[in-house]
Design an enzyme around this catalytic site. Sequence first.
Site, PDB file in Angstrom:
ATOM      1  N   CYS A  49      -4.194  -1.471  -2.214  1.00  0.00           N
ATOM      2  CA  CYS A  49      -4.359  -0.030  -2.437  1.00  0.00           C
ATOM      3  C   CYS A  49      -5.224   0.128  -3.680  1.00  0.00           C
ATOM      4  O   CYS A  49      -4.879  -0.399  -4.750  1.00  0.00           O
ATOM      5  CB  CYS A  49      -2.973   0.591  -2.666  1.00  0.00           C
ATOM      6  SG  CYS A  49      -3.024   2.335  -3.145  1.00  0.00           S
TER       7      CYS A  49
ATOM      8  N   CYS B 217     -11.165   2.767  -0.565  1.00  0.00           N
ATOM      9  CA  CYS B 217      -9.788   3.159  -0.254  1.00  0.00           C
ATOM     10  C   CYS B 217      -9.429   2.428   1.031  1.00  0.00           C
ATOM     11  O   CYS B 217     -10.201   2.470   2.004  1.00  0.00           O
ATOM     12  CB  CYS B 217      -9.680   4.668  -0.050  1.00  0.00           C
ATOM     13  SG  CYS B 217      -8.054   5.177   0.578  1.00  0.00           S
TER      14      CYS B 217
ATOM     15  N   HIS C 140      -7.391   3.037   3.282  1.00  0.00           N
ATOM     16  CA  HIS C 140      -7.174   3.886   4.456  1.00  0.00           C
ATOM     17  C   HIS C 140      -8.492   4.191   5.192  1.00  0.00           C
ATOM     18  O   HIS C 140      -8.465   4.529   6.382  1.00  0.00           O
ATOM     19  CB  HIS C 140      -6.575   5.242   4.054  1.00  0.00           C
ATOM     20  CG  HIS C 140      -5.102   5.230   3.821  1.00  0.00           C
ATOM     21  ND1 HIS C 140      -4.511   4.586   2.769  1.00  0.00           N
ATOM     22  CD2 HIS C 140      -4.088   5.826   4.510  1.00  0.00           C
ATOM     23  CE1 HIS C 140      -3.193   4.778   2.808  1.00  0.00           C
ATOM     24  NE2 HIS C 140      -2.914   5.525   3.865  1.00  0.00           N
TER      25      HIS C 140
ATOM     26  N   GLU D  49      -2.692   9.472   7.354  1.00  0.00           N
ATOM     27  CA  GLU D  49      -1.223   9.394   7.308  1.00  0.00           C
ATOM     28  C   GLU D  49      -0.575  10.355   8.316  1.00  0.00           C
ATOM     29  O   GLU D  49       0.537  10.132   8.775  1.00  0.00           O
ATOM     30  CB  GLU D  49      -0.709   9.693   5.897  1.00  0.00           C
ATOM     31  CG  GLU D  49      -0.937   8.558   4.899  1.00  0.00           C
ATOM     32  CD  GLU D  49      -0.093   7.303   5.173  1.00  0.00           C
ATOM     33  OE1 GLU D  49       1.106   7.436   5.452  1.00  0.00           O
ATOM     34  OE2 GLU D  49      -0.667   6.195   5.111  1.00  0.00           O
TER      35      GLU D  49
ATOM     36  N   ASP E 154       0.863  -1.198   0.000  1.00  0.00           N
ATOM     37  CA  ASP E 154       0.000   0.000   0.000  1.00  0.00           C
ATOM     38  C   ASP E 154       0.890   1.235   0.000  1.00  0.00           C
ATOM     39  O   ASP E 154       2.083   1.157   0.316  1.00  0.00           O
ATOM     40  CB  ASP E 154      -0.914   0.022   1.238  1.00  0.00           C
ATOM     41  CG  ASP E 154      -1.829   1.255   1.240  1.00  0.00           C
ATOM     42  OD1 ASP E 154      -2.458   1.542   0.201  1.00  0.00           O
ATOM     43  OD2 ASP E 154      -1.899   1.956   2.268  1.00  0.00           O
ATOM     44  N   SER E 155       0.286   2.378  -0.323  1.00  0.00           N
ATOM     45  CA  SER E 155       1.026   3.634  -0.282  1.00  0.00           C
ATOM     46  C   SER E 155       1.444   3.982   1.149  1.00  0.00           C
ATOM     47  O   SER E 155       2.366   4.768   1.340  1.00  0.00           O
ATOM     48  CB  SER E 155       0.157   4.765  -0.846  1.00  0.00           C
ATOM     49  OG  SER E 155      -0.999   4.912  -0.054  1.00  0.00           O
TER      50      SER E 155
HETATM   51  N1  DGL Z   1      -4.905   3.127   0.554  1.00  0.00           N
HETATM   52  C1  DGL Z   1      -4.850   3.751  -0.744  1.00  0.00           C
HETATM   53  C2  DGL Z   1      -6.078   3.388  -1.556  1.00  0.00           C
HETATM   54  O1  DGL Z   1      -6.713   2.407  -1.248  1.00  0.00           O
HETATM   55  C3  DGL Z   1      -4.642   5.220  -0.543  1.00  0.00           C
HETATM   56  C4  DGL Z   1      -4.018   5.891  -1.687  1.00  0.00           C
HETATM   57  C5  DGL Z   1      -3.301   7.168  -1.337  1.00  0.00           C
HETATM   58  O2  DGL Z   1      -2.168   7.062  -0.898  1.00  0.00           O
HETATM   59  O3  DGL Z   1      -3.862   8.233  -1.578  1.00  0.00           O
HETATM   60  O4  DGL Z   1      -6.394   4.033  -2.532  1.00  0.00           O
END
Ligand code: DGL
Length: 279
Positions: free
Chosen positions: A78, A197, A199, A163, A15-16
């Site tokens: 992600c 998402c 997150h 984040e 993931d990011s």
């Molecule tokens: N968890 C990522 C997703 O599902 C987040 C992407 C981001 O870093 O903006 O899209």
Amino acid sequence: MNRSSFQAGAIGIFDSGYGGLTILKDIQEELSAYDFIYLGDNARAPYGTRSFEVVYQFTRQAVCRLFEMGCHLVILACNTASAKALRTIQQRDLPSIDPQRRVLGVIRPTAECVGEITQSRHIGVLGTTGTINSKSYPMEINKLYPDIIIHSEACPMWVPLVENGESDSSGADYFVKRHLDALMSRDPQIDTLLLGCTHYPLLLHKIRQYTPASVRILTQGMHVARSLKDYLLRHPEMDAKCTRHGTTTYYTTEDAAFFSRPASLFLGKNIVAHHVTLE
Ligand code: DGL
């Protein structure tokens, strides 16, 4: 970093940043015997507002790193990376990198379960700007369920809130309410909200607070975990390459201590992450 410390045969989860932990948690429950390597590109998060090319390059680097660490199978936990990079990696890169390795995303398994959940056939999808602009969810859902009416809302501030450890702040209340109100006011028949998402489950307490009680909130973790389990059952040749010692190793492109604290809080256990660079 010492290459021998890599858990060859682990399943890679990328993931990011922290969001993929919400997927990892369910995968660990469903497939507890397996080994995993989690890689969060926290130093370069968020991905959601970045261009197609940049998300693709960053994701490709992460996938190659996880392959170097011995993963035969990588899950892009992600949505933004799944929307913007998965197909190119699967179709263009894997044949030359290693045709035996596999990379899977989270959009398809999520889309598959929507049809059984909504009664009104009106749903809302919340995601990053990149995921929403890609239209991946309406395309995937309508391929399977053409009768479902989908309203989408990009929430560009939600990932930065997570984040930056602001999930409990009044700023989170403001931005969560703003996007939920905008989405729900477009169609009062919406009975299901899909959190597109990884997150967003980390903001679930706020999302619940501002969502009408009658509306179901759909998170992805359990569906992705079941889909992975099913994939391994259908692909015994891949399953045989996945080791089973019940371990998870955590890597982040940020300072390892930075990552370990919030990740331990979220997972409810003490984890010690390692630093990794991507290039
Ligand atoms: N968890 C990522 C997703 O599902 C987040 C992407 C981001 O870093 O903006 O899209």
